[in-house]
Write an enzyme that holds these catalytic residues in place. Structure first.
Site, PDB file in Angstrom:
ATOM      1  CE1 TYR A   1       0.829 -16.675   0.169  1.00  0.00           C
ATOM      2  CE2 TYR A   1      -1.147 -15.354  -0.144  1.00  0.00           C
ATOM      3  CZ  TYR A   1       0.202 -15.434   0.111  1.00  0.00           C
ATOM      4  OH  TYR A   1       0.931 -14.288   0.298  1.00  0.00           O
TER       5      TYR A   1
ATOM      6  CE  LYS B   1      -0.017 -14.674  -3.522  1.00  0.00           C
ATOM      7  NZ  LYS B   1       0.548 -13.545  -2.808  1.00  0.00           N
TER       8      LYS B   1
ATOM      9  CD  GLU C   1       8.799  -9.611  -2.946  1.00  0.00           C
ATOM     10  OE1 GLU C   1       7.971  -9.450  -3.844  1.00  0.00           O
ATOM     11  OE2 GLU C   1       9.058 -10.714  -2.439  1.00  0.00           O
TER      12      GLU C   1
ATOM     13  CG  LEU D   1       4.882 -13.387  -5.625  1.00  0.00           C
ATOM     14  CD1 LEU D   1       5.048 -14.906  -5.564  1.00  0.00           C
ATOM     15  CD2 LEU D   1       3.634 -12.972  -4.876  1.00  0.00           C
TER      16      LEU D   1
HETATM   17  C1  LIG Z   1       5.801 -10.654  -1.179  1.00  0.00           C
HETATM   18  C2  LIG Z   1       4.858 -10.177  -2.229  1.00  0.00           C
HETATM   19  N1  LIG Z   1       5.360  -9.569  -3.320  1.00  0.00           N
HETATM   20  C3  LIG Z   1       4.542  -9.101  -4.287  1.00  0.00           C
HETATM   21  C4  LIG Z   1       3.169  -9.211  -4.194  1.00  0.00           C
HETATM   22  C5  LIG Z   1       2.297  -8.677  -5.281  1.00  0.00           C
HETATM   23  O1  LIG Z   1       1.744  -9.714  -6.024  1.00  0.00           O
HETATM   24  P1  LIG Z   1       0.349  -9.559  -6.776  1.00  0.00           P
HETATM   25  O2  LIG Z   1       0.476  -8.355  -7.643  1.00  0.00           O
HETATM   26  O3  LIG Z   1       0.222 -10.814  -7.565  1.00  0.00           O
HETATM   27  O4  LIG Z   1      -0.688  -9.396  -5.724  1.00  0.00           O
HETATM   28  C6  LIG Z   1       2.612  -9.842  -3.078  1.00  0.00           C
HETATM   29  C7  LIG Z   1       1.158  -9.977  -2.959  1.00  0.00           C
HETATM   30  O5  LIG Z   1       0.625 -10.435  -1.994  1.00  0.00           O
HETATM   31  C8  LIG Z   1       3.470 -10.355  -2.070  1.00  0.00           C
HETATM   32  O6  LIG Z   1       2.985 -10.970  -0.983  1.00  0.00           O
END
Ligand SMILES: Cc1ncc(COP(=O)(O)O)c(C=O)c1O
Length: 285
Positions: free
Chosen positions: A32, A146, A178, A202
Site C-alpha cells: 500500500y 510497505k 523506527e 521503511l
Molecule cells: C513503519 C513506517 N515507517 C516509516 C514511515 C514513514 O514513511 P513516509 O514518510 O513515506 O510516510 C511509515 C509511514 O506510514 C511507516 O508506516
C-alpha cells in the site's frame, strides 16, 4: 462518501467492494501507499508510486499500470472528490483466488483500490511536540516492504495509544529502528542521526525529503544505527511521516526531551519542510 478507484475505474465509493477471497483480505498479501494532498495536489506523488512499484515487485506482484497512468488516475480521483487537504490511500493485492498459502498457479489479476480522505495538518502537535513510548520491535525482517501486514506496527501503536502517547519508538535490543508508522531521528551537537535505510525500516518518502533538505542547507546528517542510550542523551528527537511531516518528540516514557520543547534543529527542519511543500503544491493557508 465520494469516489474510489477499483482496478482502473473511478466508481462510487459505496460500490467499491472486494471479494472475501481477495488475498489482501485473507493474508495481507499486498502492498500500500499513503500520499499527502495539499491544495488539491499530490506531494511527492512520483516518489510514492516508485516505492509502490518497488514494494510490489519485491513480493512478485506486477503493477498493472505505468506510473504516468496511475498518477493521472489519482489526479482524476482527487478532482472528482474535490479534495484539497487530505490523503490518498492506495493498495494492491495479489488478487482473488481460492484460499491457499502458496501463490495461485494460474495467472490472477492483482486488485488495485484507492480512495481519498480529508486530513488536516497536525498544527498543534507540530508546534508543541508529542509524547512517545519505547517498545521492542517484534516485526519481521523485511520492514522495507510497505506490506499490508501491519500487526507488529498495530500492536506497538496500540501500546502507545493506551499510554496516552502519539507514537511508539521501536528498538531491536539496544538499537532504535523506527516508529510504528514513522521514521525516528535524534539530533546531537547539531548532527541529525537516523537509521540507515535497510531491511529493518521503511525508507520514508518524508525521510528522503528531510535528508535532501539537510544536504541543501548544510545540516550534517549521519544515516546509521543509533542506540537507546544515544536516544536518551539526545539534544532533540523527532519523527517524520507523510501525515505527521516533521513532528517533535518532547517526552519518551515520561522523561522530558529538550526540556519538553521542540528543539531548534527540529523547528528549522519544519520551516524548510513547509517551504518544500509550498514549492510543490503552492502556498499553504
Ligand atoms: C513503519 C513506517 N515507517 C516509516 C514511515 C514513514 O514513511 P513516509 O514518510 O513515506 O510516510 C511509515 C509511514 O506510514 C511507516 O508506516
Amino acid at each position: 462518501m465520494g469516489f474510489a478507484i477499483l482496478n482502473g475505474n473511478i466508481i462510487d465509493r459505496s460500490e467499491a467492494k472486494v471479494d472475501v477471497e481477495d488475498r489482501g483480505y485473507q493474508f495481507g498479501d499486498g502492498v500500500y501507499e499513503v500520499i499527502r494532498v495539499y491544495n488539491g495536489k499530490m506531494f511527492t506523488g512520483a516518489e510514492h508510486l516508485e516505492r509502490f512499484g518497488k514494494s510490489s515487485d519485491s513480493i512478485g506482484i506486477s503493477l498493472p499500470y505505468r506510473t504516468e497512468e496511475l498518477l493521472a488516475l489519482l489526479e482524476e480521483l482527487i478532482e472528482k472528490n474535490n479534495l484539497q487537504l487530505g490523503i490518498i490511500y492506495m493498495q494492491l493485492t495479489r488478487g482473488v483466488s481460492p484460499r491457499n498459502h502458496a501463490f495461485p498457479i494460474e495467472k490472477v489479476a492483482p486488485v488495485l483500490t484507492a480512495y481519498t480522505k480529508e486530513f488536516a495538518r497536525p498544527d498543534e502537535s507540530m508546534k508543541k511536540g508529542v509524547p512517545a513510548i519505547l517498545t521492542e520491535d517484534i516485526r519481521w525482517l523485511r520492514c522495507d516492504i510497505k506490506s499490508l501486514n501491519l500487526l507488529g506496527n498495530l500492536l506497538a501503536k496500540q501500546k502507545a495509544a493506551e499510554a496516552g502517547c502519539f507514537e511508539a519508538i521501536q528498538h531491536r535490543g539496544e538499537n532504535v529502528t523506527e516508529g510504528s508508522s514513522s521514521n525516528i531521528y535524534i539530533v546531537k551537537n547539531g548532527v541529525v542521526i537516523t537509521h540507515e535505510s535497510n531491511n529493518l525500516i521503511l525508507k520514508g518518502i518524508t525521510k528522503d525529503v528531510i535528508l535532501e533538505l539537510c544536504l541543501e542547507n548544510n545540516i550534517p546528517v549521519e544515516e546509521r544505527t543509533f542506540t537507546l542510550e544515544e536516544l536518551a542523551n539526545a539534544d532533540e528527537v523527532f519523527l517524520s511521516s507523510t501525515t505527521s511531516e516533521v513532528m517533535p518528540i518532547v517526552e519518551i516514557d515520561d522523561k522530558k526531551v529538550t526540556e519538553g520543547q521542540p528543539g531548534p534543529v527540529t523547528k528549522k527542519l519544519q520551516k524548510l519542510f513547509q517551504l518544500e511543500i509550498e514549492n510543490q503544491c503552492g502556498k499553504l493557508k
